[in-house]
Design an enzyme around this catalytic site. Sequence first.
Site, PDB file in Angstrom:
ATOM      1  N   GLU A  19      10.097   2.520   5.613  1.00 48.93           N
ATOM      2  CA  GLU A  19      10.910   2.417   4.407  1.00 48.93           C
ATOM      3  C   GLU A  19      12.233   3.165   4.525  1.00 48.93           C
ATOM      4  OE1 GLU A  19       6.856   1.238   3.495  1.00 48.93           O
ATOM      5  OE2 GLU A  19       7.665   3.071   4.420  1.00 48.93           O
ATOM      6  N   HIS A  89      -0.811   0.750  -5.071  1.00 48.60           N
ATOM      7  CA  HIS A  89      -0.128  -0.533  -5.221  1.00 48.60           C
ATOM      8  C   HIS A  89       0.134  -0.895  -6.680  1.00 48.60           C
ATOM      9  CE1 HIS A  89      -2.011  -0.793  -1.214  1.00 48.60           C
ATOM     10  NE2 HIS A  89      -0.978  -1.549  -0.904  1.00 48.60           N
TER      11      HIS A  89
END
Length: 297
Positions: A19, A89
């Site tokens: 990321e 998530h």
Amino acid sequence: MGLVEEYGRERVFNTPLTEQGIVGFGIGAAAMGHTVIAEIQFADYIFPAFDQIVNEAAKYRFRSGNQHNAGKLTIRSPCMGVGHGALYHSQSVEQFFMPAAGLKVVVPRSPIQAKGLLLASIRDENPVVFLEPKILYRSSVEHVPVDDFTIPLSTAEVLQPGKDITLISWGAPLYSCVQAMEMLKNPPASIAQHVPQSVRNASVELIDLRTILPWDRKTVAESVAKTGRCVIVHEAPITAGAGAEIAAHLQQACFLNLEAPVRRIGGFDTPFPHVHETWYKPGPIQIMDGLVRSLTY
């Protein structure tokens, strides 16, 4: 779909699963004048790139005296609960970016809003974190115009005018807010005894904030000054959620108009659970209860 075939692999490509690398690459390309749309597959995994976003992208223009900037960078990321995402998530992360001057943070509620706000984000002169409620990918349906159009950032939308209480939210919880408003008028028999007749015809003003940073203080404050009551709903935990900043501003801007404390409804101060997500997220009954408590204060 079809972006690689239409634009070629020089413009559309997969990156290594890192990321901070994705965002760092995006900052560099944006600084060179390219329009960059970086995707972090889940908002929960945006934290490894947090330093790049808040210390580099957000501050690039300021630290260089506007000689350089990363304003052509837009970071897309799915957020909020989907029913089975659990603790890694399903998180809402918008509140983590609220102190980051130089950024904009946007959360759409529907396909039309997503198109207009995303195009506005891409064309904005500042780096934008664009958070997409993943449960709406398959549950929210609209006929989206094929023509080019944008929706102004930092402009809240009054979805339903009202005069008795202001209800503020963004993203997926807005649909629960609408259910709560209907439930207030016609409460189910199982909870009807807890909903006084005096509040069932209350006129609720529903506002979609849309842009979380910088948010539309004027529209919100004018609404709360008019109604005297406010309930703020978000999926993120209550403590230090975006609702805390909004409530603090309203306490200052609308103090003499308030008829009840600003009430916040959000997730529990725990990690997002493995099971029973619907108990964690603010649902229609919780929101309706907040409306009743504020209206009867």
